[in-house]
Design a protein around this motif. Structure first.
Motif, PDB file in Angstrom:
ATOM      1  N   LYS A 126      -0.940  -0.448   7.135  1.00 34.74           N
ATOM      2  CA  LYS A 126      -0.690  -2.049   7.059  1.00 34.74           C
ATOM      3  C   LYS A 126       0.997  -2.300   7.137  1.00 34.74           C
ATOM      4  O   LYS A 126       1.469  -3.186   7.542  1.00 34.74           O
ATOM      5  N   LYS A 127       1.595  -1.181   6.498  1.00 30.15           N
ATOM      6  CA  LYS A 127       3.092  -1.483   6.331  1.00 30.15           C
ATOM      7  C   LYS A 127       3.884  -0.917   7.117  1.00 30.15           C
ATOM      8  O   LYS A 127       4.950  -1.041   7.452  1.00 30.15           O
ATOM      9  N   ASP A 155       9.139   2.087   9.238  1.00 31.69           N
ATOM     10  CA  ASP A 155       9.258   1.178   8.403  1.00 31.69           C
ATOM     11  C   ASP A 155      10.515  -0.048   8.757  1.00 31.69           C
ATOM     12  O   ASP A 155      11.640   0.362   8.642  1.00 31.69           O
TER      13      ASP A 155
END
Length: 205
Positions: A126-127, A155
């Protein structure tokens, strides 16, 4: 995952409560039992914290693109106990079923540490977007048997590479996330391996 355990002057041992922004003994009830020791390169900066009630402790470290998070908590161990009980029940059911059906039910059970490791992947997914998780592998550590995976992803647009680790030791779950920019992975990979293998029980564990 095996490494030369020889220490050099560029490495230093810390524990969650000494040198990481927390007082020892910690004022949080039960917090002292959620500490852990670990090895990190000198110069890496971090801050430790303990959740209200002292049921979990974490440390986060950074240096350049390097990011490391180590945690210990009681909740994960309690979940593992419930998963193990469920596996035992399914095993009993499998024993009562004939042939292939019983074998199929038995094969559907996973060790608790693997289930917890899978749930960590879902959370990390989810990140990071995209998130590509590698094969789960066995890890023998100071804390007990664990699992680790090598992953890649992005990210906030930055290509990253890392390890994620789940260990059940005593009455706690220990987790490690070690990540950096893809361009730094070859340099930091052996550093992360050494840190992961250094994680050990806290002073009252």
């Amino acid at each position: 995952m095996t490494l030369d355990a020889t220490e050099t002057q560029s490495w230093v041992y810390y524990d969650l409560f000494i040198g990481d922004g927390l007082q020892w003994p910690c004022s949080c009830t039960g917090a002292e039992t959620n500490g852990f020791t670990y090895l990190r390169p000198k110069g890496w900066r971090g801050a430790g914290q303990v959740e209200v009630g002292g049921n979990a402790g974490t440390i986060e470290l950074t240096s350049g693109t390097a990011y490391l998070k180590i945690g210990a908590d009681l909740a994960g161990s309690l979940m593992a106990d419930m998963m193990t009980a469920s596996n035992n029940q399914l095993g009993g059911v499998a024993d009562a079923l004939p042939g292939q059906l019983g074998a199929t039910v038995r094969a559907s059970t996973k060790p608790a540490v693997e289930k917890l490791h899978d749930s960590q992947a879902a959370s990390l997914g989810k990140k990071l977007d995209p998130f590509n998780d590698g094969k789960m592998q066995l890890l023998q550590s100071k804390l007990g048997e664990g699992r680790f995976s090598e992953y890649m992803g992005k990210d906030n647009g930055l290509a990253v590479h890392g390890y994620r680790v789940t260990i059940l030791g005593g009455d706690k779950r220990y987790t490690v996330r070690a990540q950096c920019a893809e361009t730094d992975w070859k340099t930091l990979m052996p550093v992360y391996q050494k840190i992961i293998q250094s994680v050990g029980p806290g002073p009252q564990n």
